[in-house]
Design an enzyme around this catalytic site. Structure first.
Site, PDB file in Angstrom:
ATOM      1  N   LYS A  43       0.864  -1.266   0.039  1.00 23.81           N
ATOM      2  CA  LYS A  43      -0.035   0.070  -0.178  1.00 23.81           C
ATOM      3  C   LYS A  43       0.645   1.213  -0.041  1.00 23.81           C
ATOM      4  O   LYS A  43       0.766   2.423  -0.793  1.00 23.81           O
ATOM      5  CB  LYS A  43      -0.849  -0.027   1.085  1.00 23.81           C
ATOM      6  CG  LYS A  43      -1.582   1.277   1.689  1.00 23.81           C
ATOM      7  CD  LYS A  43      -2.556   1.643   0.409  1.00 23.81           C
ATOM      8  CE  LYS A  43      -2.894   3.291   0.647  1.00 23.81           C
ATOM      9  NZ  LYS A  43      -4.304   3.802   0.251  1.00 23.81           N
ATOM     10  N   CYS A  58      -3.301  11.203   1.294  1.00 28.43           N
ATOM     11  CA  CYS A  58      -2.323  10.165   0.965  1.00 28.43           C
ATOM     12  C   CYS A  58      -0.928  10.110   0.660  1.00 28.43           C
ATOM     13  O   CYS A  58       0.052   9.661   0.968  1.00 28.43           O
ATOM     14  CB  CYS A  58      -3.464   9.442   0.194  1.00 28.43           C
ATOM     15  SG  CYS A  58      -4.933   9.168   0.745  1.00 28.43           S
TER      16      CYS A  58
HETATM   17  N1  SAJ Z   1      -1.395  14.849  -9.124  1.00 29.68           N
HETATM   18  C1  SAJ Z   1      -0.602  15.599  -9.922  1.00 29.68           C
HETATM   19  N2  SAJ Z   1      -0.540  15.026 -11.280  1.00 29.68           N
HETATM   20  C2  SAJ Z   1      -0.849  13.681 -11.557  1.00 29.68           C
HETATM   21  C3  SAJ Z   1      -1.518  13.171 -10.878  1.00 29.68           C
HETATM   22  C4  SAJ Z   1      -2.136  13.686  -9.377  1.00 29.68           C
HETATM   23  O1  SAJ Z   1      -0.207  16.347  -9.611  1.00 29.68           O
HETATM   24  O2  SAJ Z   1      -0.467  13.339 -12.829  1.00 29.68           O
HETATM   25  C5  SAJ Z   1      -1.710  15.432  -7.853  1.00 29.68           C
HETATM   26  C6  SAJ Z   1      -3.203  15.708  -7.680  1.00 29.68           C
HETATM   27  O3  SAJ Z   1      -3.532  17.110  -8.168  1.00 29.68           O
HETATM   28  C7  SAJ Z   1      -3.432  15.736  -6.066  1.00 29.68           C
HETATM   29  C8  SAJ Z   1      -2.312  14.642  -5.578  1.00 29.68           C
HETATM   30  O4  SAJ Z   1      -1.471  14.625  -6.827  1.00 29.68           O
HETATM   31  O5  SAJ Z   1      -3.078  16.959  -5.528  1.00 29.68           O
HETATM   32  C9  SAJ Z   1      -2.902  13.352  -5.309  1.00 29.68           C
HETATM   33  O6  SAJ Z   1      -3.977  13.140  -6.344  1.00 29.68           O
HETATM   34  P1  SAJ Z   1      -4.284  11.618  -6.642  1.00 29.68           P
HETATM   35  O7  SAJ Z   1      -5.377  11.551  -7.703  1.00 29.68           O
HETATM   36  O8  SAJ Z   1      -3.035  10.939  -7.330  1.00 29.68           O
HETATM   37  O9  SAJ Z   1      -4.342  10.548  -5.357  1.00 29.68           O
HETATM   38  P2  SAJ Z   1      -5.511  10.525  -4.197  1.00 29.68           P
HETATM   39  O10 SAJ Z   1      -4.466  11.227  -2.909  1.00 29.68           O
HETATM   40  O11 SAJ Z   1      -6.654  11.375  -4.320  1.00 29.68           O
HETATM   41  O12 SAJ Z   1      -5.782   9.157  -3.974  1.00 29.68           O
HETATM   42  C10 SAJ Z   1      -4.675   8.130  -3.756  1.00 29.68           C
HETATM   43  C11 SAJ Z   1      -4.798   6.851  -4.870  1.00 29.68           C
HETATM   44  N3  SAJ Z   1      -3.409   6.125  -4.972  1.00 29.68           N
HETATM   45  C12 SAJ Z   1      -3.021   5.910  -6.188  1.00 29.68           C
HETATM   46  O13 SAJ Z   1      -3.657   6.236  -7.094  1.00 29.68           O
HETATM   47  C13 SAJ Z   1      -1.715   4.994  -6.229  1.00 29.68           C
HETATM   48  C14 SAJ Z   1      -5.957   6.101  -4.043  1.00 29.68           C
HETATM   49  O14 SAJ Z   1      -6.021   4.864  -5.209  1.00 29.68           O
HETATM   50  C15 SAJ Z   1      -5.619   5.819  -2.856  1.00 29.68           C
HETATM   51  O15 SAJ Z   1      -6.486   4.808  -2.245  1.00 29.68           O
HETATM   52  C16 SAJ Z   1      -5.677   6.983  -1.980  1.00 29.68           C
HETATM   53  O16 SAJ Z   1      -4.426   7.689  -2.570  1.00 29.68           O
HETATM   54  C17 SAJ Z   1      -5.144   6.524  -0.602  1.00 29.68           C
HETATM   55  O17 SAJ Z   1      -6.287   6.492   0.230  1.00 29.68           O
HETATM   56  O18 SAJ Z   1      -4.244   5.947  -0.230  1.00 29.68           O
END
Ligand code: SAJ
Length: 406
Positions: A210, A264
């Site tokens: 995880k 996360c």
């Molecule tokens: N982000 C970027 N560029 C990208 C993708 C995301 O800058 O290409 C940024 C987003 O804007 C945001 C942050 O990253 O600020 C996180 O967003 P996210 O959509 O990547 O993830 P979370 O935090 O909403 O959810 C993540 C997910 N983990 C993965 O995709 C590996 C989700 O599946 C998990 O369940 C969750 O963390 C968790 O609870 O751990």
């Protein structure tokens, strides 16, 4: 084989606990959700929700109406106990990013007096390696007669905020048991609502997997963020460079932005670093690269603002990512907050998904911001911003951290 319906206690009714409890209840299990927030307990018992997530209101309403879901401030006896409480940071020996297991330990102590022989305790909270064993230790210390007679497992949640209900059902699920019997029991339970594959392992590997998933994403976003700073320095459009590179069959670069937010991705990699500091050089650096991005954006705005006398700076987007209203740990919020405090001009923030009373400063509608701004700072790639007519903003200074206004 007939499906075994259970009495399930879910500790923590937040973004993970509430959907999980409601899902189990709609599958026929008797579910008691326990939370320390009395207001949340009342709201849930009336069939409503205290958090924002698409379609969760419908699921909770149907779970409560079925009589299978009840919320409470205190726990009871049951067959399975699910821990879905937060794991924030605390400072340990000068490290401000050490994992804080206080919520998990408190929840474990709360259930221990109610445990019976053969019960299953599942840890869903994202946790440092060894936490499931720690849960077992706490239980056995409080109830020595249950040594070897209680099953514990780590079944990490992996759902994406904004798509929780779909991913809860469709995602593959890792089940890491401290014993084979714990794995078999947890597997049978998740099969009652999970369509994805059930992947069996031990608890320590499940904990690591995880953390690795979110660290993988963080490292890859850091790569994109670093590219955005390099390309800016070289006068190259990073979005075009990434789009072209991604046409290679084995390249798939993520998108740069104003920083990494949420509860996360910006947190979990530190749990790996805390457990193996000398070995986690890349993971630590990625965190530092992503954490430095908001300051880089602020410096960029200040440099552009210096050309104006009293500039109007329109800030588009406040939430931590697109098409949600969640402001917690949002880099965009930090940036707008900082700009407000810096006194470099008039700051007009706008977020179509955020209710005005939720923001600590004035919010304006999109049309007004576009009309009045000298500088437009795009911080979140909300759908609404993708429709902005390039002709209307052609005379403005545009700083686009998400590549939407190209
Ligand atoms: N982000 C970027 N560029 C990208 C993708 C995301 O800058 O290409 C940024 C987003 O804007 C945001 C942050 O990253 O600020 C996180 O967003 P996210 O959509 O990547 O993830 P979370 O935090 O909403 O959810 C993540 C997910 N983990 C993965 O995709 C590996 C989700 O599946 C998990 O369940 C969750 O963390 C968790 O609870 O751990």
């Amino acid at each position: 084989m007939a499906r075994e319906l259970q009495k399930i206690i879910v500790m923590g009714l937040g973004y993970i606990g509430l959907p999980t409890a409601s899902m189990l209840a709609t599958k026929g299990h008797q579910v008691l959700g326990v939370d320390v927030n009395a207001q949340a307990v009342d709201i849930i018992n009336s069939g409503r929700i205290h958090i924002v997530e698409p379609d969760l209101d419908i699921l909770v309403k149907s779970a409560v109406n079925s009589g299978n879901l009840k919320a409470s401030l205190t726990t009871e006896e049951g067959d399975t106990f699910i821990l879905a409480v937060p794991t924030p940071f605390k400072e340990v020996d000068g490290n401000p990013k050490a994992p804080d297991l206080a919520y998990i330990e408190t929840a474990t102590r709360a259930i221990a007096p109610y445990l019976r022989e053969d019960n299953l305790v599942i840890l869903e909270s994202t946790s440092p390696v060894g936490t499931t064993e720690r849960v077992q230790e706490i239980i056995v210390a409080m109830r020595p007669e249950l040594a070897g007679k209680i099953h514990t497992a780590h079944c990490p949640e992996r759902v994406l905020p904004g798509q929780i209900l779909r991913e809860l059902v469709d995602n593959d699920r890792i089940i890491g048991g401290t014993t084979k019997a714990a794995v078999a029991k947890a597997k049978a339970l998740y099969k009652t609502f999970c369509n994805g594959a059930i992947l069996e392992t031990d608890s320590r590997t499940a904990e690591m997997s995880k953390l690795v998933e979110n660290s993988f994403r963080d490292v890859n976003i850091a790569f994109a963020n670093e590219l955005s700073v390099i390309c800016d320095h070289l006068g190259i459009n990073v979005w075009e460079a990434i789009a072209l590179a991604n046409r290679h069959p084995r390249v798939n670069i993520l998108q740069p932005g104003p920083g990494v937010g949420g509860h996360c991705i910006a947190v979990d990699p530190w749990f790996i670093v805390a457990s193996a500091p000398a070995q986690s050089r890349l993971i630590r650096t990625a965190r530092e690269v992503n954490d430095a991005k908001p300051d880089w954006v602020i410096a960029k705005v200040k440099a552009k603002a210096a050309r104006f006398h009293e500039p109007v700076i329109g800030c588009l987007g406040l939430s931590f990512k697109a098409n949600i209203d969640d402001l917690r740990e949002s880099p965009s919020m930090d940036i707008v907050h900082h700009l407000h405090q810096s006194g470099i001009g008039k700051i007009m923030a706008c977020d179509p998904n955020v209710r005005k009373e939720k923001a600590p400063f004035a919010l304006y509608d999109l049309k007004t911001v576009i009309k009045e701004a000298d500088i437009l700072l795009l911080l979140v790639d909300h759908e609404e911003f993708k429709d902005i007519d390039p002709q209307v903003i052609k005379d403005k200074v545009v700083i686009d951290t998400k590549g939407v206004l190209r």
